[in-house]
Design an enzyme around this catalytic site. Structure first.
Site, short mmCIF file in Angstrom:
data_model
loop_
_atom_site.label_atom_id
_atom_site.label_comp_id
_atom_site.label_asym_id
_atom_site.label_seq_id
_atom_site.Cartn_x
_atom_site.Cartn_y
_atom_site.Cartn_z
N TYR A 157 0.84 -1.21 0.00
CA TYR A 157 0.00 0.00 0.00
C TYR A 157 0.88 1.26 0.00
O TYR A 157 0.50 2.30 -0.53
CB TYR A 157 -0.96 -0.03 1.19
CG TYR A 157 -2.19 0.83 1.00
CD1 TYR A 157 -3.08 0.58 -0.04
CD2 TYR A 157 -2.47 1.88 1.86
CE1 TYR A 157 -4.21 1.36 -0.22
CE2 TYR A 157 -3.59 2.66 1.70
CZ TYR A 157 -4.46 2.40 0.66
OH TYR A 157 -5.57 3.18 0.48
N LYS A 164 -3.21 8.44 2.88
CA LYS A 164 -4.45 8.24 3.66
C LYS A 164 -4.29 8.79 5.08
O LYS A 164 -5.25 9.29 5.67
CB LYS A 164 -4.84 6.76 3.70
CG LYS A 164 -5.33 6.19 2.36
CD LYS A 164 -6.58 6.88 1.85
CE LYS A 164 -7.19 6.15 0.67
NZ LYS A 164 -8.21 6.94 -0.04
O1 0WD Z 1 -10.40 -1.68 -1.33
C1 0WD Z 1 -10.81 -0.63 -1.79
N1 0WD Z 1 -11.29 -0.53 -3.00
C2 0WD Z 1 -10.78 0.58 -0.90
C3 0WD Z 1 -10.87 1.84 -1.44
C4 0WD Z 1 -10.63 0.37 0.56
C5 0WD Z 1 -10.65 1.58 1.32
C6 0WD Z 1 -10.72 2.82 0.74
N2 0WD Z 1 -10.82 2.93 -0.63
C7 0WD Z 1 -10.90 4.28 -1.19
C8 0WD Z 1 -9.95 4.60 -2.31
O2 0WD Z 1 -8.64 4.83 -1.84
C9 0WD Z 1 -10.60 5.85 -2.86
O3 0WD Z 1 -10.29 6.95 -2.04
O4 0WD Z 1 -12.16 4.50 -1.72
C10 0WD Z 1 -12.09 5.53 -2.70
C11 0WD Z 1 -12.79 5.05 -3.94
O5 0WD Z 1 -12.07 4.00 -4.52
P1 0WD Z 1 -12.72 2.74 -5.26
O6 0WD Z 1 -14.17 2.85 -5.27
O7 0WD Z 1 -12.05 1.55 -4.70
O8 0WD Z 1 -12.11 2.88 -6.72
P2 0WD Z 1 -12.69 3.31 -8.16
O9 0WD Z 1 -13.97 2.66 -8.45
O10 0WD Z 1 -11.55 3.05 -9.10
O11 0WD Z 1 -12.92 4.86 -7.98
C12 0WD Z 1 -11.89 5.75 -7.69
C13 0WD Z 1 -11.95 6.84 -8.72
C14 0WD Z 1 -11.10 6.74 -9.98
O12 0WD Z 1 -11.21 5.64 -10.63
P3 0WD Z 1 -9.94 5.12 -11.54
O13 0WD Z 1 -10.04 3.65 -11.38
O14 0WD Z 1 -10.26 5.63 -12.90
O15 0WD Z 1 -8.65 5.67 -10.98
O16 0WD Z 1 -11.35 8.03 -8.28
C15 0WD Z 1 -11.41 8.88 -9.40
C16 0WD Z 1 -11.51 8.05 -10.64
O17 0WD Z 1 -12.75 8.13 -11.22
N3 0WD Z 1 -10.24 9.70 -9.57
C17 0WD Z 1 -10.34 11.01 -9.84
N4 0WD Z 1 -11.42 11.81 -9.93
C18 0WD Z 1 -11.20 13.09 -10.22
N5 0WD Z 1 -9.97 13.59 -10.44
C19 0WD Z 1 -9.03 11.45 -10.03
C20 0WD Z 1 -8.87 12.81 -10.36
N6 0WD Z 1 -7.66 13.35 -10.60
N7 0WD Z 1 -8.18 10.41 -9.89
C21 0WD Z 1 -8.93 9.34 -9.61
#
Ligand code: 0WD
Length: 256
Positions: A157, A164
């Site tokens: 991580y 975080k």
């Molecule tokens: O296990 C997990 N999936 C966990 C996620 C466990 C605990 C926390 N999280 C957190 C992540 O760190 C994040 O902060 O939850 C949040 C959402 O993540 P997610 O739902 O797991 O991931 P995803 O569906 O990929 O959504 C995150 C999105 C990005 O998706 P991609 O895959 O394209 O990177 O964050 C957005 C983007 O749509 N994102 C941005 N939006 C606006 N501007 C940017 C940006 N520069 N960069 C990424």
């Protein structure tokens, strides 16, 4: 009537129907909130529009949080549709893939560290700042997504854990700053969930397996469960809670 009726909430970070933000949006929609969504880049526009329409969203706005002009434009657009805003869901994180595999000291770079902190932590303050005029005096709430790697050294991580930790400190400073005008700021610390962002973390599958074997509830958490907790934190049911991190991880964080 749901516990979020009369609330207008901006949802960021929907990239697919597996996104945590999608779980939050669905729970909020069910509880009567009026929603608007953002999407990052033209590639995601159609998919986010489809998902947004399933939640009867009023509009969909482009937003890349690395771009100040897009942040300003997003909140100007919001202000044209709505005369006030009751909630912001920040569900955004990013670190270059080469930062998320192997030994931390071996792979960390100045650029990777800066990008992770900019997109994953600073952006929360940036959205809070831009949304402030619309949120003032409405007893609204800001919600972000964290992970256990903020407080423990989780293999692979790496720099994202440090980002975080910064995000969780950001939650406390924002809560102190915005509390006097009625806005609460909290985080959910979610257990691992298979999403697009998670696919960037090396050996994510063994993280899921390890949680399943050891965690008190003996299973991984779902986006619906994170969504329900997020909806609660943004509602008046949580009116006494701010600056906090709520673990929604089937109990994994209590283990020694
Ligand atoms: O296990 C997990 N999936 C966990 C996620 C466990 C605990 C926390 N999280 C957190 C992540 O760190 C994040 O902060 O939850 C949040 C959402 O993540 P997610 O739902 O797991 O991931 P995803 O569906 O990929 O959504 C995150 C999105 C990005 O998706 P991609 O895959 O394209 O990177 O964050 C957005 C983007 O749509 N994102 C941005 N939006 C606006 N501007 C940017 C940006 N520069 N960069 C990424």
């Amino acid at each position: 009537m749901g516990f979020l009726s009369d609330k207008r909430i901006l949802i960021t970070g929907v990239a697919s129907n597996r996104s945590i933000a999608w779980g939050v949006a669905q729970a909020m929609h069910r509880e009567g909130a009026t929603l608007a969504f953002t999407y990052q880049g033209e590639k995601l526009k159609g998919r986010v529009e489809d998902l947004a329409s399933q939640c009867d969203a009023e509009f969909v706005i482009p937003l890349d949080v690395s771009n100040d002009e897009q942040i300003d434009n997003c909140f100007s657009a919001l202000g044209e549709h709505w005369d006030g805003l009751d909630g912001i869901v920040h569900s955004i994180a990013f670190a270059p893939k080469d930062q998320l595999e192997g030994d931390y000291v071996g792979c960390v770079t100045r650029e990777g560290f800066a990008a992770a902190h900019d997109i994953s932590s600073y952006s929360l303050a940036a959205l809070a700042k831009a949304g402030r005029p619309l949120m003032q005096g409405r007893n609204g709430a800001i919600l972000t997504m964290s992970y256990l790697g903020a407080v423990r050294a989780v293999p692979n991580y790496n720099v994202m854990g440090i980002a975080k930790a910064s995000l969780e400190a950001n939650v406390r400073y924002l809560a102190a700053s915005l509390g006097p005008e009625g806005t609460r700021v909290n985080a959910v610390s979610a257990g691992p969930i298979r999403t697009l962002a998670a696919a960037g973390i090396a050996d994510f599958r063994s993280m899921l397996k390890q949680v399943e074997e050891r965690t008190p509830l003996r299973r991984n958490v779902t986006i619906d469960e994170v969504g329900n907790a997020g909806a609660f934190l943004c509602s008046d049911l949580a009116s006494g809670i701010t600056g906090d991190v709520l673990y929604v991880d089937t109990g994994y964080h209590i283990l020694g």
